[in-house]
Structures are given as C-alpha cells and as structure tokens.
Scaffold this motif. Structure first.
Motif, short mmCIF file in Angstrom:
data_model
loop_
_atom_site.label_atom_id
_atom_site.label_comp_id
_atom_site.label_asym_id
_atom_site.label_seq_id
_atom_site.Cartn_x
_atom_site.Cartn_y
_atom_site.Cartn_z
N GLU A 247 -75.52 91.03 3.75
CA GLU A 247 -76.18 89.79 2.91
C GLU A 247 -77.64 89.31 3.17
O GLU A 247 -78.12 88.97 2.38
N SER B 33 -69.16 84.24 4.78
CA SER B 33 -70.22 85.04 3.98
C SER B 33 -71.36 83.93 3.10
O SER B 33 -70.55 83.11 2.43
N THR C 220 -75.14 83.76 7.96
CA THR C 220 -74.19 84.75 7.53
C THR C 220 -72.74 84.75 8.24
O THR C 220 -72.56 84.05 8.90
N HIS D 132 -71.83 93.56 7.90
CA HIS D 132 -71.42 92.70 6.71
C HIS D 132 -72.84 91.67 6.57
O HIS D 132 -73.26 91.57 5.34
N TYR E 209 -60.39 94.12 6.25
CA TYR E 209 -60.66 95.54 6.77
C TYR E 209 -59.14 95.97 7.37
O TYR E 209 -59.00 97.51 7.04
N LEU F 80 -62.27 88.42 6.63
CA LEU F 80 -62.99 89.73 6.50
C LEU F 80 -62.16 90.83 7.34
O LEU F 80 -61.97 91.93 7.03
N THR G 283 -66.38 84.10 2.34
CA THR G 283 -65.41 84.92 3.18
C THR G 283 -65.58 84.47 4.63
O THR G 283 -66.64 84.60 4.97
#
Length: 223
Positions: free
Chosen positions: A139, A105, A168, A135, A119, A115, A110
C-alpha cells in the motif's frame, strides 16, 4: 543488575543454535530463584528449554519470547508438537498484527479479518503476522508511486516515501516522525500461546497500547 521495578537480571549468556541442551542454564536459574524467563530463542530451542526446566523442577510462572513465536505453525516453522509444548508453557509474545486489528486496506477496503481468511483460502495455512505488514508495504509503495512527481525517478519516489503518512491494513504508517528517517512505528499488543479448539493459538491477552484490538484470552501463569 537490578531494574527500577525491583527485578534482578540473571544473564545466562549466549549459546549456539540449535542448542544441544540447557541444563547449565536451568541450574543457574534454579539457584537464583528466577520467576520470569525472557528470550529471543527459536521455538524449537525454547521448547527444549521448557522440557528440561520442567524435568529439573524449574517452573517459572511466565516465559516470554519474541522472534519466531509470533508465527503460527506453517510448513516452514516447527512441527505442531513444538507449538503444543509452547502452549503448555503458555509462552507470551508480542502481537503487531492479527485478524482482529481494526484496520482496512487503503487500496480496496479489505479488513484484517478478510485478508487473513483470503490467505487461508489461497494457501491452506493459517495467517502469519507479517502478512499484514507486507500488505501495508505494498500500500505504501502504491501511494508513493501515485504521488511522486516522477514515479520513474528514484529520488522523486524516495522523497514521496519520506513524506508519507498512510492509513493501511496494519494501522497508520507515519514515515515522517521517526525515531529516525524512513522508520514508521506500530503499537504492539500482548499475546500468549494457548490451547484452543483447533490446536495451539496465539491469543491477544493485553491491549493497553491499542484498546481497539479485542482481547481473545487472559494472560495465564504457566504453573
């Protein structure tokens, strides 16, 4: 119609979802000696097709499908026995994000694996492929609002988005290249539903377009 690779397309036409049955389609595929079946069917319809094809003696070595088969079982997708049938059929599908993808991320570093784990801890469900893309869009929005000349002005934010290239958790999203404005492309890897220790799993079986994604299985013929 014959493709440059020598494949002959047998177009079975449209049908209404959910399907009552696929006996006519199965018979036509049998008549034409089809060896590869590809579709965008729902998981439930595809499982029904596979069941009726097996009963009729039609056993294509490979079935591929996009659409809902990119998702593991959740409370809103078909029951586990349906995915078990698709694992029996070894249905192949696309993979655009997984815990094994080598990205982080841009917000907090992350990883994809972290991630997916977070979750599961928060929801009790297995990860979904759209998780990584959702996600990544957050971003992208954060980046655009940060660099826009006026984050309260829609035109200014839109201009910032149009010029964004960002690393990302789903990979590099380049909104400047296209193929059309406001579109960013991601490379795909190949997956196949297979049986695993914890039930049906979507294994990565081909990473030609993205060698950094580790393979987690081998492409296996259904019969």
């Amino acid at each position: 119609m014959t493709s440059p690779r020598g494949h002959t397309l047998v177009d079975l036409g449209a049908y209404r979802e959910p399907a009552d049955g696929f006996h006519a389609q199965v018979e036509r595929l049998r008549e034409r000696g089809a060896g590869l079946v590809t579709s965008a069917a729902t998981a439930t319809d595809l499982a029904l097709f596979h069941r009726q094809a097996r009963e009729a003696g039609l056993r294509p070595p490979l079935i591929t499908c996009s659409r809902r088969l990119t998702y593991p079982h959740t409370h809103t997708t078909p029951a586990p026995d349906v995915h078990g049938e698709l694992a029996d059929a070894r249905v192949a599908t696309l993979v655009y994000w997984s815990p094994g993808h080598p990205y982080r991320s841009s917000l907090d570093g992350t990883t994809c694996a972290e991630l997916a784990h977070a979750y599961r801890q928060a929801t009790g469900d297995g990860r979904l492929q759209p998780l990584g893309l959702a996600h990544a869009l957050v971003e992208t929005a954060h980046h655009a609002l940060t660099v826009a000349a006026d984050p309260t002005d829609r035109a200014s934010v839109a201009q910032a988005l149009a010029g964004t290239t960002l690393d990302t958790i789903a990979g590099t999203l380049d909104w400047t290249r296209g193929p059309t404005p406001n579109i960013a492309l991601l490379p795909l890897v190949g997956g196949q539903w297979q049986h695993g220790p914890g039930g049906p799993r979507l294994a990565v079986v081909s990473n030609t377009a993205l060698p950094d994604v580790p393979l987690t299985g081998e492409l296996t013929p259904a019969w």
